[in-house]
Design a protein around this motif. Structure first.
Motif, short mmCIF file in Angstrom:
data_model
loop_
_atom_site.label_atom_id
_atom_site.label_comp_id
_atom_site.label_asym_id
_atom_site.label_seq_id
_atom_site.Cartn_x
_atom_site.Cartn_y
_atom_site.Cartn_z
N PRO A 102 80.60 13.67 98.31
CA PRO A 102 80.67 13.00 99.62
C PRO A 102 81.98 13.27 100.33
CG PRO A 102 80.93 11.42 97.82
CD PRO A 102 80.51 12.70 97.20
N LYS A 103 81.90 13.36 101.68
CA LYS A 103 83.07 13.68 102.50
C LYS A 103 83.70 12.44 103.12
CE LYS A 103 82.53 18.06 101.79
NZ LYS A 103 83.46 18.75 100.86
N ASP A 104 83.06 11.30 102.99
CA ASP A 104 83.63 10.04 103.49
C ASP A 104 82.89 8.88 102.84
OD1 ASP A 104 81.17 9.78 104.86
OD2 ASP A 104 81.98 10.72 106.67
N PHE A 105 83.32 7.67 103.15
CA PHE A 105 82.70 6.49 102.55
C PHE A 105 81.23 6.34 102.96
CE2 PHE A 105 87.09 4.37 102.19
CZ PHE A 105 87.21 4.73 100.86
N ASP A 106 80.91 6.71 104.19
CA ASP A 106 79.52 6.60 104.65
C ASP A 106 78.58 7.43 103.78
OD1 ASP A 106 80.11 4.87 106.66
OD2 ASP A 106 79.68 6.22 108.32
N GLN A 107 79.00 8.66 103.50
CA GLN A 107 78.16 9.52 102.66
C GLN A 107 78.07 8.96 101.24
OE1 GLN A 107 79.18 13.67 102.68
NE2 GLN A 107 78.85 13.91 104.89
N TYR A 108 79.19 8.46 100.75
CA TYR A 108 79.19 7.88 99.40
C TYR A 108 78.21 6.72 99.31
CZ TYR A 108 80.87 5.31 95.31
OH TYR A 108 80.94 4.63 94.12
N ILE A 109 78.26 5.82 100.30
CA ILE A 109 77.35 4.66 100.34
C ILE A 109 75.90 5.12 100.44
CG2 ILE A 109 76.64 2.67 101.75
CD1 ILE A 109 79.65 2.36 102.50
N LYS A 110 75.65 6.14 101.27
CA LYS A 110 74.30 6.67 101.46
C LYS A 110 73.74 7.26 100.16
CE LYS A 110 71.88 10.40 103.88
NZ LYS A 110 72.07 11.56 104.80
N TYR A 111 74.55 8.08 99.49
CA TYR A 111 74.08 8.75 98.27
C TYR A 111 73.86 7.74 97.13
CZ TYR A 111 75.55 13.05 100.64
OH TYR A 111 75.69 14.09 101.55
N MET A 112 74.71 6.72 97.08
CA MET A 112 74.54 5.69 96.06
C MET A 112 73.25 4.91 96.31
SD MET A 112 77.07 5.71 93.79
CE MET A 112 77.34 4.06 93.11
#
Length: 286
Positions: free
Chosen positions: A177-187
């Motif tokens: 992930p490139k930012d927190f938004d992507q991290y939250i989405k992938y989780m």
């Protein structure tokens, strides 16, 4: 649960509530047929001791849902009798009702704190003592104890922690992930809900993780899953990171939230390291 109370009538009325399918499973030295009559009988004995204001003992005995589904009236009475014996409350006015209005069956027990001799039962540490007595009764009758329930919950939480940590590591390693938004989405795609903790000052304080009915702080999952540690492993774009460091804020889930200077610095350092690695890699290719 055990405590001394002064509102005998109101509590008795709650215990003997027909709407909750209340049924009397135990009574001792009482003749009344309703809460008002029982309360009056308690008061006759309590009138011998005017100094004691909280003159009724109130207990709630709660078997587990599974145990409660198997218990018959005879066994509920036995639970109450054994508990009274463990608490050394024999030969006192007492009445117990079982509530069956919910799946979690439980017993409400009321005992006159004032004995026939006018003396008040000592109620110091009554809550702890009642828990210990209930534990002994559960062991005697082969029922699930509080300690067993607590251990089961602890085992469940530990298993959930492990699973969340595994999902986290997979997302970081595979999805990058490139930012927190992507991290939250992938989780979330892997059924782990990441919930930002934002205080009244609109400052991001950390993440909570919701999975299989458990809701845990990142640090409760694993020490490596605090917000700062997660930020260190996310590949923030250098330009974005520099903007974050300058403003001490970032965009997340469509909102701008404040962050601590330490977190902003951590994000910037990570972005610069990645940029340097990328530059070195390009130089080697040339």
């Amino acid at each position: 649960m055990g405590k001394s109370i002064s509102h005998t009538g109101a509590s008795m009325g709650y215990g003997w509530n027909e709407e909750k399918d209340a049924k009397v499973v135990y009574r001792e030295h009482l003749a009344g047929d309703n809460p008002k009559e029982i309360t009056q009988e308690f008061k006759i004995i309590q009138s011998q001791n005017h100094r004691c204001k909280k003159n009724t003992l109130s207990f709630v005995l709660s078997p587990t849902i599974q145990d409660g589904q198997k218990l018959k009236e005879k066994e509920l009475k036995e639970i109450t009798e054994r508990f009274i014996k463990e608490m050394k409350l024999q030969e006192r006015q007492a009445i117990a009702f079982v509530h069956q209005d919910k799946s979690h069956l439980h017993i409400h027990l009321y005992v006159n704190r004032i004995g026939f001799d006018g003396k008040a039962f000592k109620d110091n540490y009554i809550g702890k003592r009642s828990q210990q007595a209930a534990e002994k009764v559960a062991q005697q009758m082969g029922l699930t104890t509080v300690k067993q329930v607590q251990q089961e919950k602890l085992n469940e939480i530990n298993y959930v922690r492990l699973e969340i940590k595994q999902v986290h590591e997979k997302v970081i390693a595979d999805m990058k992930p490139k930012d927190f938004d992507q991290y939250i989405k992938y989780m979330k795609q892997r059924n782990v809900e990441v919930i930002p903790s934002i205080n009244k000052s609109n400052q991001l304080r950390g993440f909570r993780f919701e999975y299989k009915g458990q809701n845990l702080k990142g640090s409760e999952v694993h020490r490596s899953m605090s917000m700062g540690r997660i930020a260190e492993r996310i590949g923030f774009d250098r330009n974005v990171a520099q903007k974050i460091a300058k403003e001490n804020s970032l965009s997340m889930l469509g909102k701008t939230v404040e962050i601590t200077p330490n977190l902003a610095t951590s994000i910037t350092k990570k972005a610069l390291k990645l940029a340097v690695k990328k530059t070195i890699g390009l130089g080697m290719e040339i």
